[in-house]
Motif scaffolding. Structure first.
Motif, PDB file in Angstrom:
ATOM      1  N   ALA A   1       0.808  -1.224   0.000  1.00 54.69           N
ATOM      2  CA  ALA A   1       0.000   0.000   0.000  1.00 54.69           C
ATOM      3  C   ALA A   1       0.840   1.273   0.000  1.00 54.69           C
ATOM      4  CB  ALA A   1      -0.942   0.011   1.198  1.00 54.69           C
ATOM      5  N   VAL A   2       2.161   1.162   0.298  1.00 55.74           N
ATOM      6  CA  VAL A   2       2.976   2.378   0.369  1.00 55.74           C
ATOM      7  C   VAL A   2       3.395   2.862  -1.011  1.00 55.74           C
ATOM      8  CG1 VAL A   2       3.817   1.696   2.656  1.00 55.74           C
ATOM      9  CG2 VAL A   2       5.239   1.266   0.643  1.00 55.74           C
ATOM     10  N   HIS A   3       3.260   2.001  -2.031  1.00 50.78           N
ATOM     11  CA  HIS A   3       3.629   2.385  -3.399  1.00 50.78           C
ATOM     12  C   HIS A   3       2.928   1.453  -4.378  1.00 50.78           C
ATOM     13  CE1 HIS A   3       6.108   3.467  -6.889  1.00 50.78           C
ATOM     14  NE2 HIS A   3       6.498   4.519  -6.200  1.00 50.78           N
ATOM     15  N   LYS A   4       2.692   1.954  -5.581  1.00 58.91           N
ATOM     16  CA  LYS A   4       2.027   1.142  -6.602  1.00 58.91           C
ATOM     17  C   LYS A   4       2.955   0.143  -7.276  1.00 58.91           C
ATOM     18  CE  LYS A   4      -1.740   4.286  -7.786  1.00 58.91           C
ATOM     19  NZ  LYS A   4      -2.426   5.058  -8.869  1.00 58.91           N
TER      20      LYS A   4
ATOM     21  N   PRO B   1       4.393  -2.791  -8.709  1.00 58.27           N
ATOM     22  CA  PRO B   1       3.779  -4.129  -8.780  1.00 58.27           C
ATOM     23  C   PRO B   1       4.676  -5.242  -8.272  1.00 58.27           C
ATOM     24  CG  PRO B   1       4.479  -3.422 -10.956  1.00 58.27           C
ATOM     25  CD  PRO B   1       4.674  -2.239 -10.051  1.00 58.27           C
ATOM     26  N   GLY B   2       5.959  -4.919  -8.050  1.00 62.13           N
ATOM     27  CA  GLY B   2       6.870  -5.944  -7.559  1.00 62.13           C
ATOM     28  C   GLY B   2       6.790  -6.185  -6.069  1.00 62.13           C
ATOM     29  N   ILE B   3       6.059  -5.353  -5.348  1.00 62.91           N
ATOM     30  CA  ILE B   3       5.945  -5.527  -3.898  1.00 62.91           C
ATOM     31  C   ILE B   3       5.011  -6.690  -3.594  1.00 62.91           C
ATOM     32  CG2 ILE B   3       5.299  -4.453  -1.712  1.00 62.91           C
ATOM     33  CD1 ILE B   3       5.799  -1.728  -3.024  1.00 62.91           C
ATOM     34  N   ARG B   4       5.469  -7.590  -2.769  1.00 65.86           N
ATOM     35  CA  ARG B   4       4.658  -8.759  -2.416  1.00 65.86           C
ATOM     36  C   ARG B   4       3.433  -8.337  -1.618  1.00 65.86           C
ATOM     37  NH1 ARG B   4       4.356 -12.290   2.087  1.00 65.86           N
ATOM     38  NH2 ARG B   4       3.826 -14.447   1.542  1.00 65.86           N
ATOM     39  N   LEU B   5       2.281  -8.850  -1.982  1.00 62.66           N
ATOM     40  CA  LEU B   5       1.060  -8.633  -1.217  1.00 62.66           C
ATOM     41  C   LEU B   5       1.139  -9.387   0.107  1.00 62.66           C
ATOM     42  CD1 LEU B   5      -1.673  -9.091  -3.998  1.00 62.66           C
ATOM     43  CD2 LEU B   5      -0.940  -6.921  -2.976  1.00 62.66           C
ATOM     44  N   THR B   6       0.801  -8.716   1.173  1.00 64.78           N
ATOM     45  CA  THR B   6       0.822  -9.392   2.462  1.00 64.78           C
ATOM     46  C   THR B   6      -0.231 -10.494   2.507  1.00 64.78           C
ATOM     47  OG1 THR B   6       0.681  -9.099   4.856  1.00 64.78           O
ATOM     48  CG2 THR B   6      -0.804  -7.766   3.516  1.00 64.78           C
ATOM     49  N   GLU B   7       0.037 -11.512   3.282  1.00 66.32           N
ATOM     50  CA  GLU B   7      -0.941 -12.564   3.539  1.00 66.32           C
ATOM     51  C   GLU B   7      -1.621 -12.363   4.892  1.00 66.32           C
ATOM     52  OE1 GLU B   7       1.004 -16.303   3.054  1.00 66.32           O
ATOM     53  OE2 GLU B   7       1.431 -15.993   0.923  1.00 66.32           O
ATOM     54  N   SER B   8      -1.243 -11.292   5.581  1.00 68.89           N
ATOM     55  CA  SER B   8      -1.845 -10.985   6.872  1.00 68.89           C
ATOM     56  C   SER B   8      -3.190 -10.286   6.688  1.00 68.89           C
ATOM     57  CB  SER B   8      -0.904 -10.090   7.688  1.00 68.89           C
ATOM     58  OG  SER B   8       0.317 -10.749   7.954  1.00 68.89           O
TER      59      SER B   8
ATOM     60  N   PRO C   1      -8.277   4.917   8.469  1.00 72.32           N
ATOM     61  CA  PRO C   1      -8.373   6.380   8.375  1.00 72.32           C
ATOM     62  C   PRO C   1      -7.299   6.944   7.446  1.00 72.32           C
ATOM     63  CG  PRO C   1      -8.472   5.655  10.659  1.00 72.32           C
ATOM     64  CD  PRO C   1      -8.106   4.449   9.842  1.00 72.32           C
ATOM     65  N   ASN C   2      -7.671   7.949   6.665  1.00 73.79           N
ATOM     66  CA  ASN C   2      -6.757   8.649   5.752  1.00 73.79           C
ATOM     67  C   ASN C   2      -6.264   7.788   4.597  1.00 73.79           C
ATOM     68  OD1 ASN C   2      -6.733  11.061   7.386  1.00 73.79           O
ATOM     69  ND2 ASN C   2      -5.381   9.970   8.787  1.00 73.79           N
ATOM     70  N   ILE C   3      -6.845   6.588   4.427  1.00 70.63           N
ATOM     71  CA  ILE C   3      -6.465   5.709   3.325  1.00 70.63           C
ATOM     72  C   ILE C   3      -7.724   5.407   2.522  1.00 70.63           C
ATOM     73  CG2 ILE C   3      -5.496   3.470   2.692  1.00 70.63           C
ATOM     74  CD1 ILE C   3      -3.979   3.500   5.347  1.00 70.63           C
ATOM     75  N   PRO C   4      -7.708   5.648   1.216  1.00 75.35           N
ATOM     76  CA  PRO C   4      -8.912   5.385   0.419  1.00 75.35           C
ATOM     77  C   PRO C   4      -9.346   3.932   0.536  1.00 75.35           C
ATOM     78  CG  PRO C   4      -7.300   6.628  -0.846  1.00 75.35           C
ATOM     79  CD  PRO C   4      -6.618   6.199   0.413  1.00 75.35           C
ATOM     80  N   PRO C   5     -10.652   3.677   0.674  1.00 76.49           N
ATOM     81  CA  PRO C   5     -11.126   2.288   0.763  1.00 76.49           C
ATOM     82  C   PRO C   5     -10.988   1.575  -0.572  1.00 76.49           C
ATOM     83  CG  PRO C   5     -12.970   3.799   0.626  1.00 76.49           C
ATOM     84  CD  PRO C   5     -11.742   4.650   0.745  1.00 76.49           C
TER      85      PRO C   5
ATOM     86  N   ASP D   1      -4.642  -6.635  -5.512  1.00 77.88           N
ATOM     87  CA  ASP D   1      -3.967  -5.621  -6.320  1.00 77.88           C
ATOM     88  C   ASP D   1      -4.658  -4.267  -6.221  1.00 77.88           C
ATOM     89  OD1 ASP D   1      -1.808  -7.105  -7.315  1.00 77.88           O
ATOM     90  OD2 ASP D   1      -3.031  -7.997  -8.893  1.00 77.88           O
ATOM     91  N   ALA D   2      -5.948  -4.266  -5.908  1.00 74.82           N
ATOM     92  CA  ALA D   2      -6.676  -2.999  -5.783  1.00 74.82           C
ATOM     93  C   ALA D   2      -6.137  -2.139  -4.647  1.00 74.82           C
ATOM     94  CB  ALA D   2      -8.159  -3.276  -5.563  1.00 74.82           C
ATOM     95  N   ALA D   3      -5.416  -2.740  -3.716  1.00 70.40           N
ATOM     96  CA  ALA D   3      -4.892  -2.008  -2.562  1.00 70.40           C
ATOM     97  C   ALA D   3      -3.528  -1.391  -2.823  1.00 70.40           C
ATOM     98  CB  ALA D   3      -4.802  -2.944  -1.360  1.00 70.40           C
ATOM     99  N   ARG D   4      -2.916  -1.694  -3.959  1.00 67.70           N
ATOM    100  CA  ARG D   4      -1.563  -1.177  -4.217  1.00 67.70           C
ATOM    101  C   ARG D   4      -1.571   0.356  -4.235  1.00 67.70           C
ATOM    102  NH1 ARG D   4       2.078  -4.995  -5.274  1.00 67.70           N
ATOM    103  NH2 ARG D   4       1.352  -7.037  -6.014  1.00 67.70           N
ATOM    104  N   GLY D   5      -0.680   0.933  -3.468  1.00 69.83           N
ATOM    105  CA  GLY D   5      -0.524   2.382  -3.460  1.00 69.83           C
ATOM    106  C   GLY D   5      -1.574   3.157  -2.704  1.00 69.83           C
ATOM    107  N   THR D   6      -2.509   2.492  -2.025  1.00 68.64           N
ATOM    108  CA  THR D   6      -3.589   3.222  -1.355  1.00 68.64           C
ATOM    109  C   THR D   6      -3.098   4.051  -0.164  1.00 68.64           C
ATOM    110  OG1 THR D   6      -4.100   1.183  -0.138  1.00 68.64           O
ATOM    111  CG2 THR D   6      -5.459   1.678  -2.065  1.00 68.64           C
ATOM    112  N   ASN D   7      -1.935   3.751   0.370  1.00 73.05           N
ATOM    113  CA  ASN D   7      -1.361   4.500   1.486  1.00 73.05           C
ATOM    114  C   ASN D   7      -0.175   5.359   1.045  1.00 73.05           C
ATOM    115  OD1 ASN D   7       0.121   3.599   4.711  1.00 73.05           O
ATOM    116  ND2 ASN D   7      -1.141   5.342   4.189  1.00 73.05           N
ATOM    117  N   ALA D   8      -0.013   5.519  -0.285  1.00 73.23           N
ATOM    118  CA  ALA D   8       1.201   6.140  -0.829  1.00 73.23           C
ATOM    119  C   ALA D   8       1.350   7.602  -0.434  1.00 73.23           C
ATOM    120  CB  ALA D   8       1.224   5.995  -2.351  1.00 73.23           C
TER     121      ALA D   8
END
Length: 404
Positions: free
Chosen positions: A120-123, A125-132, A139-143, A153-160
């Motif tokens: 979520a910190v960056h878009k 695509p090479g960042i592994r998706l967490t399994e947690s 708050p402050n992060i788009p749903p 994949d929809a969550a990529r970059g949402t906290n960027a």
């Protein structure tokens, strides 16, 4: 708007004296601080508030599972490291690292936990998706579309927007981050997975290993791993945290002197603000709404904020003489900006004793003006968040202290 210190500070006699030992001895020298007062403060906060933390586990194992030397358009090397504190297979904590390619030699680094997953910190695509477990309504992060609390994949970059990765890289700093839920759950059942599974015996105690302490402990384990990375200068690592993760960054910096700098972004109650002022979020709320954050022993202080025999200026004093930055937001009433400034000011005697610069103002600064000595501080307009203005001040502070 000028906000004056008389509105926000407390008289020295209203706060427990950070330089008076439990036996009444006045601490007047560096050796007395290091040999007597510092150890007893660490012991006191471990017993009465944060809980007992173990050291580095003997079975800890880590492995690099991804390395891309042309990440972010060639400006950075992306390194992803799986950390297994108890050995394989679980729990697994992913450490995401970006190292600036233009820096010659090992780079200083900013290390912090994130709220929504490394992906979520960056878009990228090479960042592994967490399994947690993930929370779609941070708050402050788009749903993003509900996926039964699993990352997609929809969550990529949402906290960027809270993590200006390219700016940090351009300024010559590596960035390292881990997801809080990889480390320890922040939702019920609080101690059923992650690092707590490794230490069930510590959860049976009154001074149990609370989640703030677990997150702080994980930052030290990340430093253990970064010490093995040739591209990182592990002697110039800053601990960063926002909100509850800012509380963890402060406790990590207090315990682990390998952190060269500590940054607290609106850490509030149990972080930088003073409890004894009786303003903002209080101990009762912390222990009721977030019963897992602190040790069970802390519950006896509920409703007794103004009577505490200790306070958070003592935690910040444990970071001295290393540089400390405390940041507030004017509309963040729970975090009590005035109390955060007062807490930083009250830590000054130890910085002074150890020969470090203090916070170079006696007055609460005007909005959106940073003051920087050995302690830095600002209060910006807006609410509970991490914004570009905050990062500009942190990077300037890092330039002052980590690039010497």
């Amino acid at each position: 708007m000028l906000l004056v210190a008389t509105c926000v500070t407390m008289h020295a006699e209203e706060l427990p004296d950070v330089l008076t030992a439990q036996d009444g001895t006045k601490i007047r020298g560096t050796e007395e601080w290091r040999e007597k007062r510092r150890p007893e403060l660490l012991e006191h906060f471990s017993r009465e508030m944060y809980g007992r933390s173990p050291g580095k586990p003997e079975g800890m194992f880590s492995e690099v599972f991804d390395r891309d030397e042309q990440a972010l358009g060639g400006t950075a090397t992306r390194i992803q490291i799986a950390i297994y504190p108890g050995g394989k297979p679980a729990p697994r904590i992913d450490l995401l690292v970006y190292v600036p390619n233009h820096v010659k030699g090992p780079a200083p680094a900013i290390l912090g936990l994130n709220f929504a997953g490394n992906h979520a910190v960056h878009k990228d695509p090479g960042i592994r998706l967490t399994e947690s477990w993930v929370d779609q309504l941070q708050p402050n992060i788009p749903p993003y579309p509900d996926s039964h609390h699993r990352a997609t994949d929809a969550a990529r970059g949402t906290n960027a927007k809270q993590w200006p990765v390219e700016e940090i890289i351009a300024r010559g700093y590596a960035l390292a981050t881990m997801y809080r839920e990889d480390v320890a759950p922040d939702h019920p059942p609080y101690f059923a997975s992650g690092v707590p599974e490794l230490y069930p015996e510590l959860q049976e105690r009154e001074d149990n290993f609370g989640t703030i302490a677990i997150w702080a402990w994980s930052l030290s384990r990340a430093v253990d791993v970064l010490e093995k990375q040739e591209r990182i200068d592990s002697k110039r690592v800053a601990a960063f945290g926002f909100s509850r993760l800012g509380k963890a960054a402060l406790w990590a910096g207090a315990n682990d002197e390998r952190f060269a700098m500590v940054i607290s972004n609106e850490s509030g109650a149990g972080g930088a603000k003073l409890f004894r002022r009786g303003v903002g979020e209080d101990i009762q709320r912390l222990n009721t709404v977030f019963p897992h954050w602190y040790a069970k022993s802390f519950r006896k202080y509920s409703g007794k904020d103004k009577e505490l025999p200790f306070d958070q200026h003592m935690v910040m004093a444990l970071i001295a003489p290393r540089p400390l930055y405390v940041a507030s937001a004017i509309d963040d009433k729970n975090a009590n900006p005035e109390g955060e400034f007062a807490g930083a000011k009250a830590a000054e005697p130890v910085f002074r004793l150890l020969g470090a610069e203090e916070l170079p103002t006696d007055n609460w600064p005007e909005l959106n003006r940073s003051v920087q000595g050995g302690i830095g501080y600002h209060v910006r307009s807006g609410g509970h968040d991490v914004q570009d203005f905050d990062w500009q001040q942190y990077l300037a502070f890092a330039d002052k202290h980590l690039k010497r």
